[in-house]
Design a protein around this motif. Sequence first.
Motif, PDB file in Angstrom:
ATOM      1  N   TYR A  48       0.721  -1.124   0.006  1.00 52.68           N
ATOM      2  CA  TYR A  48      -0.105  -0.055  -0.011  1.00 52.68           C
ATOM      3  C   TYR A  48       1.023   1.173   0.022  1.00 52.68           C
ATOM      4  CZ  TYR A  48      -3.300   3.701   1.322  1.00 52.68           C
ATOM      5  OH  TYR A  48      -3.963   4.748   1.152  1.00 52.68           O
ATOM      6  N   LEU A  52       1.141   4.173  -2.860  1.00 59.85           N
ATOM      7  CA  LEU A  52       0.918   5.608  -2.430  1.00 59.85           C
ATOM      8  C   LEU A  52       1.945   6.385  -2.790  1.00 59.85           C
ATOM      9  CD1 LEU A  52      -0.937   7.546  -1.117  1.00 59.85           C
ATOM     10  CD2 LEU A  52       0.367   6.948   1.018  1.00 59.85           C
ATOM     11  N   ALA A  55       2.433   6.891  -6.394  1.00 54.75           N
ATOM     12  CA  ALA A  55       1.557   7.866  -7.030  1.00 54.75           C
ATOM     13  C   ALA A  55       1.496   9.269  -6.712  1.00 54.75           C
ATOM     14  CB  ALA A  55       0.022   7.343  -6.725  1.00 54.75           C
ATOM     15  N   LEU A  56       2.405   9.813  -6.029  1.00 52.24           N
ATOM     16  CA  LEU A  56       2.745  11.088  -5.268  1.00 52.24           C
ATOM     17  C   LEU A  56       3.170  11.923  -6.533  1.00 52.24           C
ATOM     18  CD1 LEU A  56       4.326  10.904  -1.888  1.00 52.24           C
ATOM     19  CD2 LEU A  56       1.977  11.243  -2.278  1.00 52.24           C
ATOM     20  N   LEU A 103      -2.968  14.807   0.807  1.00 50.99           N
ATOM     21  CA  LEU A 103      -2.714  13.714   0.828  1.00 50.99           C
ATOM     22  C   LEU A 103      -4.255  12.839   1.354  1.00 50.99           C
ATOM     23  CD1 LEU A 103      -0.712  11.360   0.929  1.00 50.99           C
ATOM     24  CD2 LEU A 103      -0.516  11.767   3.387  1.00 50.99           C
ATOM     25  N   THR A 106      -7.400  13.257  -1.294  1.00 50.08           N
ATOM     26  CA  THR A 106      -6.956  12.572  -2.443  1.00 50.08           C
ATOM     27  C   THR A 106      -6.559  11.192  -2.673  1.00 50.08           C
ATOM     28  OG1 THR A 106      -4.866  13.234  -2.959  1.00 50.08           O
ATOM     29  CG2 THR A 106      -6.577  14.674  -3.700  1.00 50.08           C
ATOM     30  N   THR A 107      -6.593  10.625  -1.187  1.00 49.92           N
ATOM     31  CA  THR A 107      -6.138   9.270  -1.330  1.00 49.92           C
ATOM     32  C   THR A 107      -7.200   8.498  -0.196  1.00 49.92           C
ATOM     33  OG1 THR A 107      -4.582   9.360   0.651  1.00 49.92           O
ATOM     34  CG2 THR A 107      -3.760   9.723  -1.543  1.00 49.92           C
ATOM     35  N   ASP A 108      -7.114   7.202  -0.294  1.00 47.95           N
ATOM     36  CA  ASP A 108      -7.768   6.396   0.791  1.00 47.95           C
ATOM     37  C   ASP A 108      -7.268   6.176   1.992  1.00 47.95           C
ATOM     38  OD1 ASP A 108      -6.072   4.609  -0.374  1.00 47.95           O
ATOM     39  OD2 ASP A 108      -7.632   3.225  -0.939  1.00 47.95           O
ATOM     40  N   MET A 109      -6.130   6.811   2.196  1.00 51.26           N
ATOM     41  CA  MET A 109      -5.305   6.573   3.430  1.00 51.26           C
ATOM     42  C   MET A 109      -5.835   6.213   4.851  1.00 51.26           C
ATOM     43  SD  MET A 109      -1.887   8.553   4.782  1.00 51.26           S
ATOM     44  CE  MET A 109      -0.587   7.608   4.017  1.00 51.26           C
TER      45      MET A 109
END
Length: 146
Positions: A48, A52, A55-56, A103, A106-109
């Motif tokens: 993961y 991630l 993709a930054l 972060l 825009t992410t699913d973190m």
Amino acid sequence: MAVIGRAKAPVWLRIVAVLLTLWGAMGVFACIQQFRLGADAMGPADDYYRALYAALPAWYNIVYAVAVGMGFMGSVALLMRSRLAWSFFIVSLIAVVIQFGWLFATTDMIAVRGFAVAAGFPIFILVVALFQIWLAGLAIRRGWIG
């Protein structure tokens, strides 16, 4: 030798400035490590975190460097009793908000890692950044830095 126009700063201000400078130096080191090692900067990364990090966007690392660099410079300026500390801390805070705002927006973190794991340390960083601004402002108002 005292500088005209500056009040004597309390000892605790110098101690806090040293601690904030060390905090800033650790941030700069972590940033450099992330540039060097990517997702593995804080130890072995899982799939993961590797995806991630890959993709930054390119600008993300620039904002990260500005956040830690300005925070460090602000701490050094505070230690040197320069009012530039406040301006450096403001720029650092703006970069921190952009960095983590993007972060988390825009992410699913948070969904993947959970709020406490994903946002705990970034919230601490934000609190430190706000404290730095407050402290520099207090030091300016009291004439400790100028």
